[in-house]
Design an enzyme around this catalytic site. Structure first.
Site, PDB file in Angstrom:
ATOM      1  N   HIS A  40    -139.131  65.868 -29.742  1.00 44.44           N
ATOM      2  CA  HIS A  40    -137.873  66.495 -29.324  1.00 44.44           C
ATOM      3  C   HIS A  40    -137.521  67.682 -30.224  1.00 44.44           C
ATOM      4  O   HIS A  40    -136.948  68.664 -29.778  1.00 44.44           O
ATOM      5  CB  HIS A  40    -136.744  65.472 -29.310  1.00 44.44           C
ATOM      6  CG  HIS A  40    -137.041  64.310 -28.415  1.00 44.44           C
ATOM      7  ND1 HIS A  40    -137.196  64.451 -27.055  1.00 44.44           N
ATOM      8  CD2 HIS A  40    -137.267  63.006 -28.692  1.00 44.44           C
ATOM      9  CE1 HIS A  40    -137.487  63.273 -26.523  1.00 44.44           C
ATOM     10  NE2 HIS A  40    -137.542  62.382 -27.503  1.00 44.44           N
ATOM     11  N   ASP A 100    -109.452  73.641 -22.084  1.00 43.37           N
ATOM     12  CA  ASP A 100    -108.511  74.448 -21.306  1.00 43.37           C
ATOM     13  C   ASP A 100    -107.441  73.492 -20.754  1.00 43.37           C
ATOM     14  O   ASP A 100    -107.377  72.303 -21.133  1.00 43.37           O
ATOM     15  CB  ASP A 100    -109.236  75.289 -20.240  1.00 43.37           C
ATOM     16  CG  ASP A 100    -109.714  74.463 -19.046  1.00 43.37           C
ATOM     17  OD1 ASP A 100    -109.565  73.230 -19.043  1.00 43.37           O
ATOM     18  OD2 ASP A 100    -110.251  75.078 -18.097  1.00 43.37           O
ATOM     19  N   CYS A 111    -113.083  70.841 -20.092  1.00 44.43           N
ATOM     20  CA  CYS A 111    -112.347  71.576 -19.070  1.00 44.43           C
ATOM     21  C   CYS A 111    -112.248  70.637 -17.875  1.00 44.43           C
ATOM     22  O   CYS A 111    -112.540  69.450 -17.993  1.00 44.43           O
ATOM     23  CB  CYS A 111    -112.978  72.931 -18.756  1.00 44.43           C
ATOM     24  SG  CYS A 111    -114.583  72.899 -17.928  1.00 44.43           S
ATOM     25  N   GLY A 112    -111.836  71.131 -16.721  1.00 49.48           N
ATOM     26  CA  GLY A 112    -111.630  70.236 -15.586  1.00 49.48           C
ATOM     27  C   GLY A 112    -112.878  69.443 -15.237  1.00 49.48           C
ATOM     28  O   GLY A 112    -112.864  68.220 -15.138  1.00 49.48           O
ATOM     29  N   THR A 113    -113.973  70.157 -15.066  1.00 46.26           N
ATOM     30  CA  THR A 113    -115.245  69.506 -14.744  1.00 46.26           C
ATOM     31  C   THR A 113    -116.182  69.410 -15.939  1.00 46.26           C
ATOM     32  O   THR A 113    -117.163  68.668 -15.897  1.00 46.26           O
ATOM     33  CB  THR A 113    -116.002  70.324 -13.678  1.00 46.26           C
ATOM     34  OG1 THR A 113    -116.200  71.650 -14.220  1.00 46.26           O
ATOM     35  CG2 THR A 113    -115.217  70.402 -12.377  1.00 46.26           C
ATOM     36  N   HIS A 140    -132.331  63.105 -27.847  1.00 46.33           N
ATOM     37  CA  HIS A 140    -133.368  64.016 -27.358  1.00 46.33           C
ATOM     38  C   HIS A 140    -133.025  65.495 -27.524  1.00 46.33           C
ATOM     39  O   HIS A 140    -133.930  66.315 -27.655  1.00 46.33           O
ATOM     40  CB  HIS A 140    -133.642  63.753 -25.867  1.00 46.33           C
ATOM     41  CG  HIS A 140    -134.339  62.458 -25.623  1.00 46.33           C
ATOM     42  ND1 HIS A 140    -134.849  62.103 -24.402  1.00 46.33           N
ATOM     43  CD2 HIS A 140    -134.609  61.407 -26.454  1.00 46.33           C
ATOM     44  CE1 HIS A 140    -135.416  60.899 -24.476  1.00 46.33           C
ATOM     45  NE2 HIS A 140    -135.279  60.449 -25.707  1.00 46.33           N
ATOM     46  N   ILE A 171    -118.008  71.905 -16.600  1.00 49.37           N
ATOM     47  CA  ILE A 171    -119.100  72.829 -16.262  1.00 49.37           C
ATOM     48  C   ILE A 171    -118.876  74.218 -16.876  1.00 49.37           C
ATOM     49  O   ILE A 171    -119.735  74.745 -17.591  1.00 49.37           O
ATOM     50  CB  ILE A 171    -119.269  72.929 -14.732  1.00 49.37           C
ATOM     51  CG1 ILE A 171    -119.699  71.582 -14.158  1.00 49.37           C
ATOM     52  CG2 ILE A 171    -120.307  74.002 -14.380  1.00 49.37           C
ATOM     53  CD1 ILE A 171    -119.677  71.513 -12.623  1.00 49.37           C
TER      54      ILE A 171
HETATM   55  C1  RB5 Z   1    -109.614  75.324 -14.301  1.00 43.45           C
HETATM   56  O1  RB5 Z   1    -108.823  75.258 -13.169  1.00 43.45           O
HETATM   57  C2  RB5 Z   1    -111.022  74.860 -14.017  1.00 43.45           C
HETATM   58  O2  RB5 Z   1    -111.679  75.783 -13.246  1.00 43.45           O
HETATM   59  C3  RB5 Z   1    -111.746  74.598 -15.300  1.00 43.45           C
HETATM   60  O3  RB5 Z   1    -111.058  73.641 -16.034  1.00 43.45           O
HETATM   61  C4  RB5 Z   1    -113.177  74.089 -15.199  1.00 43.45           C
HETATM   62  O4  RB5 Z   1    -113.251  72.958 -14.382  1.00 43.45           O
HETATM   63  C5  RB5 Z   1    -114.202  75.103 -14.909  1.00 43.45           C
HETATM   64  O5  RB5 Z   1    -115.410  74.826 -14.912  1.00 43.45           O
END
Ligand code: RB5
Length: 148
Positions: free
Chosen positions: A136, A11, A68-70, A101, A72
């Site tokens: 595994h 993203d 993505c940003g994190t 694993h 997650i």
């Molecule tokens: C986008 O602003 C951000 O929420 C997305 O990149 C991500 O970190 C979501 O988990």
């Protein structure tokens, strides 16, 4: 002969890191399937996780990298597909273990939380480390995840 095709998708939070890793993959002689996004405009990470799932399902790419940003949100979205084993990694150790694993087929990175050199190291380790199998294999199978 060029190495396997690796799909890349992110993203807006991962677009810069994606460009860097694309260059790295080309240097390593991999084919690259770039699924976007390509600019800073805000987009929704589930759409890019879905594009990655389709690239792997169809065989157009052997493995993938999602950002993505994190890391997650896009890893949660990608792991909704039963043939995707997406591993959000923090360093080279987790990148290695994700292959040894978990037989991860998608590497996930946080573009806003990981530095570029660590990300390149994680990518290289992820690509060169084989699955260990054995106990595994049983665990991956218990999750109902098909190997591909
Ligand atoms: C986008 O602003 C951000 O929420 C997305 O990149 C991500 O970190 C979501 O988990």
């Amino acid at each position: 002969m060029p190495r396997d095709v690796i799909a890349l998708a992110s993203d807006h939070g991962g677009v810069e890191l994606k460009a860097l890793l694309k260059e790295e993959l080309l240097k390593l002689d991999h084919g690259v399937l770039d699924l976007g996004t390509d600019g800073p405009d805000s987009v929704d990470y589930p759409d890019f996780a879905e594009a990655m799932a389709e690239a792997i399902r169809s065989g157009n790419a052997k493995r993938g990298v999602l950002i993505c940003g994190t890391g997650i949100g896009i890893s949660i979205a990608a792991n909704r597909f039963p043939f995707i084993r997406a591993a959000l990694v923090a360093d080279v150790t987790t990148a290695r273990l994700a292959r040894q694993h978990n037989d991860a087929n998608v590497l996930v990175l946080g573009g806003r939380v990981m530095g570029p050199e660590t990300a390149k190291d994680c990518l290289r380790i992820f690509l060169e480390t084989p699955f260990e199998g054995g106990r595994h294999q049983r665990r991956v199978e218990k999750m109902g995840l098909a190997r591909n």
